[in-house]
Design a protein around this motif. Structure first.
Motif, short mmCIF file in Angstrom:
data_model
loop_
_atom_site.label_atom_id
_atom_site.label_comp_id
_atom_site.label_asym_id
_atom_site.label_seq_id
_atom_site.Cartn_x
_atom_site.Cartn_y
_atom_site.Cartn_z
N VAL A 184 0.92 -1.19 -0.12
CA VAL A 184 -0.07 0.08 0.05
C VAL A 184 0.97 1.19 0.09
CG1 VAL A 184 -1.71 1.35 1.23
CG2 VAL A 184 -1.94 -1.19 1.17
N ASP A 185 0.69 2.21 -0.86
CA ASP A 185 1.18 3.26 -1.10
C ASP A 185 0.67 4.38 -0.11
OD1 ASP A 185 3.38 5.11 -1.69
OD2 ASP A 185 2.43 5.54 -3.77
N CYS A 197 -13.90 1.12 8.82
CA CYS A 197 -12.87 0.68 8.21
C CYS A 197 -11.64 1.53 8.20
CB CYS A 197 -13.52 0.39 6.50
SG CYS A 197 -12.45 -0.49 5.61
N LEU A 198 -11.75 2.83 7.75
CA LEU A 198 -10.47 3.48 7.57
C LEU A 198 -9.76 3.51 8.86
CD1 LEU A 198 -11.78 6.46 5.43
CD2 LEU A 198 -10.10 4.53 4.81
N ARG A 199 -10.58 3.37 10.07
CA ARG A 199 -9.67 3.26 11.52
C ARG A 199 -8.87 2.15 11.55
NH1 ARG A 199 -14.88 5.03 13.63
NH2 ARG A 199 -15.09 7.05 13.61
N ALA A 200 -9.67 1.01 10.89
CA ALA A 200 -9.00 -0.21 10.94
C ALA A 200 -7.74 -0.14 10.07
CB ALA A 200 -9.88 -1.62 10.83
N ILE A 201 -7.84 0.47 8.79
CA ILE A 201 -6.64 0.57 8.03
C ILE A 201 -5.54 1.31 8.71
CG2 ILE A 201 -6.07 1.63 5.86
CD1 ILE A 201 -8.68 0.69 4.58
N ARG A 202 -6.00 2.23 9.36
CA ARG A 202 -5.26 3.34 10.12
C ARG A 202 -4.05 2.30 11.07
NH1 ARG A 202 -7.72 7.96 13.27
NH2 ARG A 202 -8.21 5.98 14.49
N GLU A 203 -4.45 1.20 11.48
CA GLU A 203 -3.66 0.47 12.49
C GLU A 203 -2.69 -0.27 11.58
OE1 GLU A 203 -3.87 0.09 15.71
OE2 GLU A 203 -5.43 1.89 15.41
N HIS A 204 -2.72 -0.39 10.10
CA HIS A 204 -1.76 -0.99 9.34
C HIS A 204 -0.86 0.13 8.54
CE1 HIS A 204 -3.20 -4.81 10.95
NE2 HIS A 204 -4.25 -4.24 10.65
N VAL A 205 -1.58 1.06 8.53
CA VAL A 205 -0.94 2.20 7.18
C VAL A 205 -0.30 3.36 8.01
CG1 VAL A 205 -1.36 3.42 5.37
CG2 VAL A 205 -2.20 1.37 5.37
N ALA A 261 0.03 6.89 9.32
CA ALA A 261 -0.97 8.39 9.31
C ALA A 261 -0.76 9.14 8.36
CB ALA A 261 -1.08 9.05 10.70
N ASP A 262 0.56 9.52 7.89
CA ASP A 262 0.90 10.44 6.84
C ASP A 262 0.52 9.60 5.25
OD1 ASP A 262 2.86 8.60 6.95
OD2 ASP A 262 4.26 10.07 6.34
N HIS A 263 -0.02 8.34 5.42
CA HIS A 263 -0.26 7.94 4.11
C HIS A 263 -1.90 7.78 3.87
CE1 HIS A 263 3.78 6.44 2.50
NE2 HIS A 263 3.95 6.81 4.00
N LEU A 264 -2.61 8.61 4.92
CA LEU A 264 -3.96 8.52 4.88
C LEU A 264 -4.64 9.95 4.43
CD1 LEU A 264 -4.98 6.56 7.90
CD2 LEU A 264 -5.13 5.59 5.53
N LEU A 265 -4.92 10.03 3.25
CA LEU A 265 -5.19 11.35 2.68
C LEU A 265 -6.80 11.56 2.41
CD1 LEU A 265 -2.22 11.12 0.12
CD2 LEU A 265 -2.22 12.02 2.22
N ARG A 266 -6.93 12.93 2.36
CA ARG A 266 -8.15 13.35 1.88
C ARG A 266 -8.19 13.63 0.45
NH1 ARG A 266 -11.84 17.81 4.96
NH2 ARG A 266 -11.95 16.20 6.34
#
Length: 129
Positions: free
Chosen positions: A53-54, A89-97, A99-104
Protein backbone atom coordinates in the motif's frame (compact mmCIF):
# COMPACT_ATOMS: atom_id res chain seq x y z
CA UNK A 1 -10.96 -20.41 -4.46
CA UNK A 2 -8.63 -17.84 -2.90
CA UNK A 3 -6.79 -18.49 0.33
CA UNK A 4 -6.65 -15.65 2.81
CA UNK A 5 -3.21 -14.18 3.43
CA UNK A 6 -4.19 -13.11 6.95
CA UNK A 7 -3.56 -15.19 10.06
CA UNK A 8 -5.58 -12.81 12.26
CA UNK A 9 -8.66 -10.79 11.27
CA UNK A 10 -9.05 -7.25 12.66
CA UNK A 11 -12.14 -6.04 10.75
CA UNK A 12 -14.77 -7.37 8.35
CA UNK A 13 -17.70 -5.64 6.65
CA UNK A 14 -19.90 -5.83 3.59
CA UNK A 15 -18.41 -3.84 0.74
CA UNK A 16 -18.76 -2.75 -2.85
CA UNK A 17 -15.83 -2.76 -5.24
CA UNK A 18 -16.24 0.36 -7.39
CA UNK A 19 -13.61 -0.47 -10.03
CA UNK A 20 -15.10 -1.05 -13.48
CA UNK A 21 -18.38 -2.87 -13.05
CA UNK A 22 -19.33 -2.66 -9.40
CA UNK A 23 -19.56 -5.86 -7.42
CA UNK A 24 -20.76 -6.63 -3.92
CA UNK A 25 -18.84 -8.69 -1.44
CA UNK A 26 -16.94 -8.51 1.82
CA UNK A 27 -13.72 -6.88 2.97
CA UNK A 28 -11.45 -8.41 5.54
CA UNK A 29 -8.60 -6.51 7.17
CA UNK A 30 -6.02 -8.60 8.94
CA UNK A 31 -2.45 -8.66 10.09
CA UNK A 32 -1.03 -9.20 6.57
CA UNK A 33 -3.39 -7.71 3.98
CA UNK A 34 -6.55 -5.89 2.91
CA UNK A 35 -8.75 -8.47 1.21
CA UNK A 36 -11.96 -8.17 -0.82
CA UNK A 37 -14.02 -11.18 -1.87
CA UNK A 38 -16.95 -11.05 -4.32
CA UNK A 39 -19.94 -12.81 -2.79
CA UNK A 40 -21.20 -14.21 -6.12
CA UNK A 41 -17.92 -15.25 -7.74
CA UNK A 42 -15.30 -16.78 -5.47
CA UNK A 43 -12.65 -16.31 -8.16
CA UNK A 44 -13.16 -12.51 -8.08
CA UNK A 45 -11.03 -11.29 -5.19
CA UNK A 46 -8.47 -8.60 -4.39
CA UNK A 47 -5.66 -9.10 -1.90
CA UNK A 48 -3.44 -6.13 -1.11
CA UNK A 49 -0.56 -6.81 1.31
CA UNK A 50 0.00 -3.92 3.70
CA UNK A 51 3.61 -3.49 2.56
CA UNK A 52 2.34 -2.86 -1.03
CA UNK A 53 0.00 0.00 0.00
CA UNK A 54 1.40 3.37 -1.06
CA UNK A 55 -1.42 5.49 0.37
CA UNK A 56 -5.17 5.53 1.01
CA UNK A 57 -7.34 8.41 -0.19
CA UNK A 58 -10.84 9.04 1.18
CA UNK A 59 -13.58 11.16 -0.35
CA UNK A 60 -15.08 13.42 2.31
CA UNK A 61 -18.38 15.26 1.87
CA UNK A 62 -19.54 18.04 4.20
CA UNK A 63 -16.52 17.47 6.48
CA UNK A 64 -17.94 14.23 7.93
CA UNK A 65 -19.44 11.81 5.41
CA UNK A 66 -17.09 9.37 3.68
CA UNK A 67 -18.86 7.71 0.73
CA UNK A 68 -15.83 5.79 -0.60
CA UNK A 69 -12.08 5.38 -0.35
CA UNK A 70 -9.31 4.27 -2.69
CA UNK A 71 -6.23 2.20 -1.93
CA UNK A 72 -3.23 3.14 -4.10
CA UNK A 73 -0.53 0.51 -4.43
CA UNK A 74 3.15 1.05 -5.17
CA UNK A 75 2.94 -0.10 -8.80
CA UNK A 76 0.57 2.80 -9.62
CA UNK A 77 -2.77 0.95 -9.59
CA UNK A 78 -5.64 1.82 -7.30
CA UNK A 79 -8.76 0.07 -6.00
CA UNK A 80 -11.90 1.91 -4.93
CA UNK A 81 -14.28 0.57 -2.28
CA UNK A 82 -17.28 1.54 -0.23
CA UNK A 83 -18.14 -0.40 2.92
CA UNK A 84 -21.07 -0.44 5.30
CA UNK A 85 -19.12 1.82 7.67
CA UNK A 86 -16.27 3.55 5.84
CA UNK A 87 -15.12 5.45 8.93
CA UNK A 88 -14.71 2.25 10.94
CA UNK A 89 -12.94 0.58 8.02
CA UNK A 90 -10.51 3.49 7.66
CA UNK A 91 -9.84 3.40 11.40
CA UNK A 92 -8.92 -0.28 11.03
CA UNK A 93 -6.73 0.52 8.01
CA UNK A 94 -5.00 3.19 10.11
CA UNK A 95 -3.63 0.40 12.31
CA UNK A 96 -1.63 -0.92 9.34
CA UNK A 97 -0.88 2.16 7.21
CA UNK A 98 1.08 5.16 8.58
CA UNK A 99 -1.05 8.23 9.33
CA UNK A 100 0.82 10.36 6.77
CA UNK A 101 -0.28 7.88 4.07
CA UNK A 102 -4.00 8.44 4.79
CA UNK A 103 -5.14 11.36 2.65
CA UNK A 104 -8.30 13.28 1.88
CA UNK A 105 -9.26 13.37 -1.79
CA UNK A 106 -9.61 16.83 -3.31
CA UNK A 107 -13.19 18.06 -3.41
CA UNK A 108 -15.01 18.75 -6.67
CA UNK A 109 -14.39 22.49 -6.29
CA UNK A 110 -10.69 21.98 -5.54
CA UNK A 111 -10.32 19.92 -8.73
CA UNK A 112 -12.18 22.52 -10.81
CA UNK A 113 -10.16 25.34 -9.22
CA UNK A 114 -6.86 23.61 -9.92
CA UNK A 115 -7.91 23.03 -13.54
CA UNK A 116 -8.93 26.66 -13.98
CA UNK A 117 -5.67 27.83 -12.40
CA UNK A 118 -3.70 25.57 -14.76
CA UNK A 119 -5.60 26.93 -17.77
CA UNK A 120 -5.05 30.50 -16.60
CA UNK A 121 -1.32 29.96 -16.02
CA UNK A 122 -0.90 28.31 -19.44
CA UNK A 123 -2.74 31.16 -21.17
CA UNK A 124 -0.75 33.90 -19.39
CA UNK A 125 2.50 31.99 -20.08
CA UNK A 126 1.80 31.96 -23.81
CA UNK A 127 0.89 35.66 -23.90
CA UNK A 128 4.08 36.63 -22.08
CA UNK A 129 6.39 35.02 -24.66
Amino acid sequence: MAQSQNTKVDYTDRATNLDGLTSGGNVMLGDVAFEYYNEKNVEDYIQIPWDEVDYVSASVIAKKTIPRFAIFVKDGRHFTFSTGDNKACLRAIREHVPADHLLRSPSFFQVVGAGAKGLWNNTIGRLGH
